[in-house]
Design a protein around this motif. Structure first.
Motif: not given
Length: 384
Positions: A72-98, A161-163
């Motif tokens: 039951d992860v209802t009360a868990l914060p996102p970083h403790r859920r162990g999931i991967g997620m890709v959002v519409q804008s991709y949200a890559l860090f522009p100052h970081m290399r691939v 994985l959430l897309l």
């Protein structure tokens, strides 16, 4: 890529999300099995992205529970859920290399430094971006940025994985290629459960093992793409999963017959009682031109050339009937008399609305009628 240590499905248990009294997700009950691709399909504001964000932990349900596997992860914060997620804008860090973008989640989870380069290389290899590890996001195309975002999500070896509309920013050609890539990734990661949010029916039909159809904050229908397309259970499903003729009919006195515009048509028998109002659903590619069973006569009101097919819109006693006809050598002029037909087994009888009335006549043709990407059917199939 090594499969997750613990495969995990997703379960929504009467999940409701509300903002200031406005319910945006209403008592969602839905299970995504381990290794399954579930598409959440629906128009804007239907609740599909809210459902995904509830899994990710970005919104807290007002009631109900969210489970990942047996947790039951209802009360868990996102970083403790162990999931991967890709959002519409991709949200890559522009100052970081691939490579650094892909490594970000691994570092946040305090993966041993010695393991990170191998995990990054593994993820980039999987999405075909190994040769771009030293580039910045601004040096990549939209499709390449999307691959990097997927690699970043896969690098942590998630069980879920959430897309969220991952292809909406791509043009039609890139979208088609990425659909094939996502299908390949699913085959290579059979234990990862994927929740895929989209408003594009072609994406859902192409990728999903099952489709959950959402509208007005509620789950309207759920089933395999084939079931929802060939045998929809509601008018909304019929119109949103593919394209359909929805004709108001009255159930006839004899089993397997309906009355439409003064004609008696043969259909697959349904559960409606004789004399009851109902809606007849027939897909345009199953409507033929010329004499045949269930013949309907009318006049041509609109013709659209779609490459491999012509879509004919015929006015049949004030009702608009669509037919997708292949290899039409001469385009009929507007106002020309035409006869259309369809087989009884290709017609699905849907229940009437809550008020007992039959379905509304099909809308007049126009750009707003066709969902995005609807001009080419999945995997070379019929137009949707």
């Amino acid at each position: 890529m090594t499969a997750p240590a613990t495969a995990s499905g997703i379960r929504f248990d009467q999940v409701t999300v509300a903002y200031g009294g406005n319910v945006v997700l209403d008592r969602l009950d839905l299970t995504v099995e381990p290794g399954e691709v579930m598409a959440l399909l629906g128009p804007s504001g239907s609740g599909k992205t809210t459902a995904l964000r509830a899994v990710a932990g970005f919104v807290r349900p007002a009631s109900g529970r969210v489970h990942l596997g047996d947790r039951d992860v209802t009360a868990l914060p996102p970083h403790r859920r162990g999931i991967g997620m890709v959002v519409q804008s991709y949200a890559l860090f522009p100052h970081m290399r691939v490579a650094d973008n892909v490594a970000f989640g691994l570092k946040a989870r305090k993966v041993p430094k010695a393991q990170i380069p191998e995990r990054v290389a593994e993820a980039l290899e999987m999405v075909g971006m190994a040769a771009y590890a030293t580039r910045f996001p601004r040096e990549l195309s939209g499709g390449q940025q999307q691959r990097v975002a997927i690699a970043r999500a896969l690098a942590i070896r998630p069980s879920v994985l959430l897309l969220d509309e991952p292809l909406s920013a791509l043009d039609a050609q890139l979208r088609s290629g990425m659909l094939a890539e996502l299908a390949r990734l699913h085959r290579e990661l059979p234990d990862v459960s994927i929740l895929y949010v989209t408003h594009d029916q072609v994406e859902a039909l192409t990728l999903a093992d099952r489709i959950a159809v959402m509208d007005k904050a509620r789950l309207q229908d759920c089933g395999t793409p084939q079931d929802l397309y060939r045998r929809p259970r509601t008018e909304f499903t019929a119109s949103f999963v593919g394209n359909a003729n929805l004709l108001p009919v009255r159930v006839g006195p004899e089993a397997g017959t309906v009355e439409f515009a003064g004609r008696t048509l043969a259909v697959t028998p349904g559960e409606a009682a004789p004399g009851a109002g109902a809606t007849l659903c027939v897909r345009p590619h199953l409507v033929g031109l010329g004499d045949g069973p269930n013949a309907l006569t009318g006049t041509i009101a609109e013709v659209q050339w779609r490459g491999s097919t012509h879509r004919l819109y015929a006015d049949v006693d004030g009702h608009r009937v669509k037919a997708d006809v292949r290899e039409l050598r001469e385009t009929p002029a507007l106002g020309t008399a035409v006869t259309l037909h369809f087989a009884a087994e290709d017609a699905v009888l849907l229940p009437a609305g809550a008020d007992g009335s039959a379905g509304a006549p099909a809308p007049a043709p126009g750009p707003a009628e066709e969902p995005a990407g609807a001009s080419a059917g999945p995997s070379g199939g019929p137009d949707v």
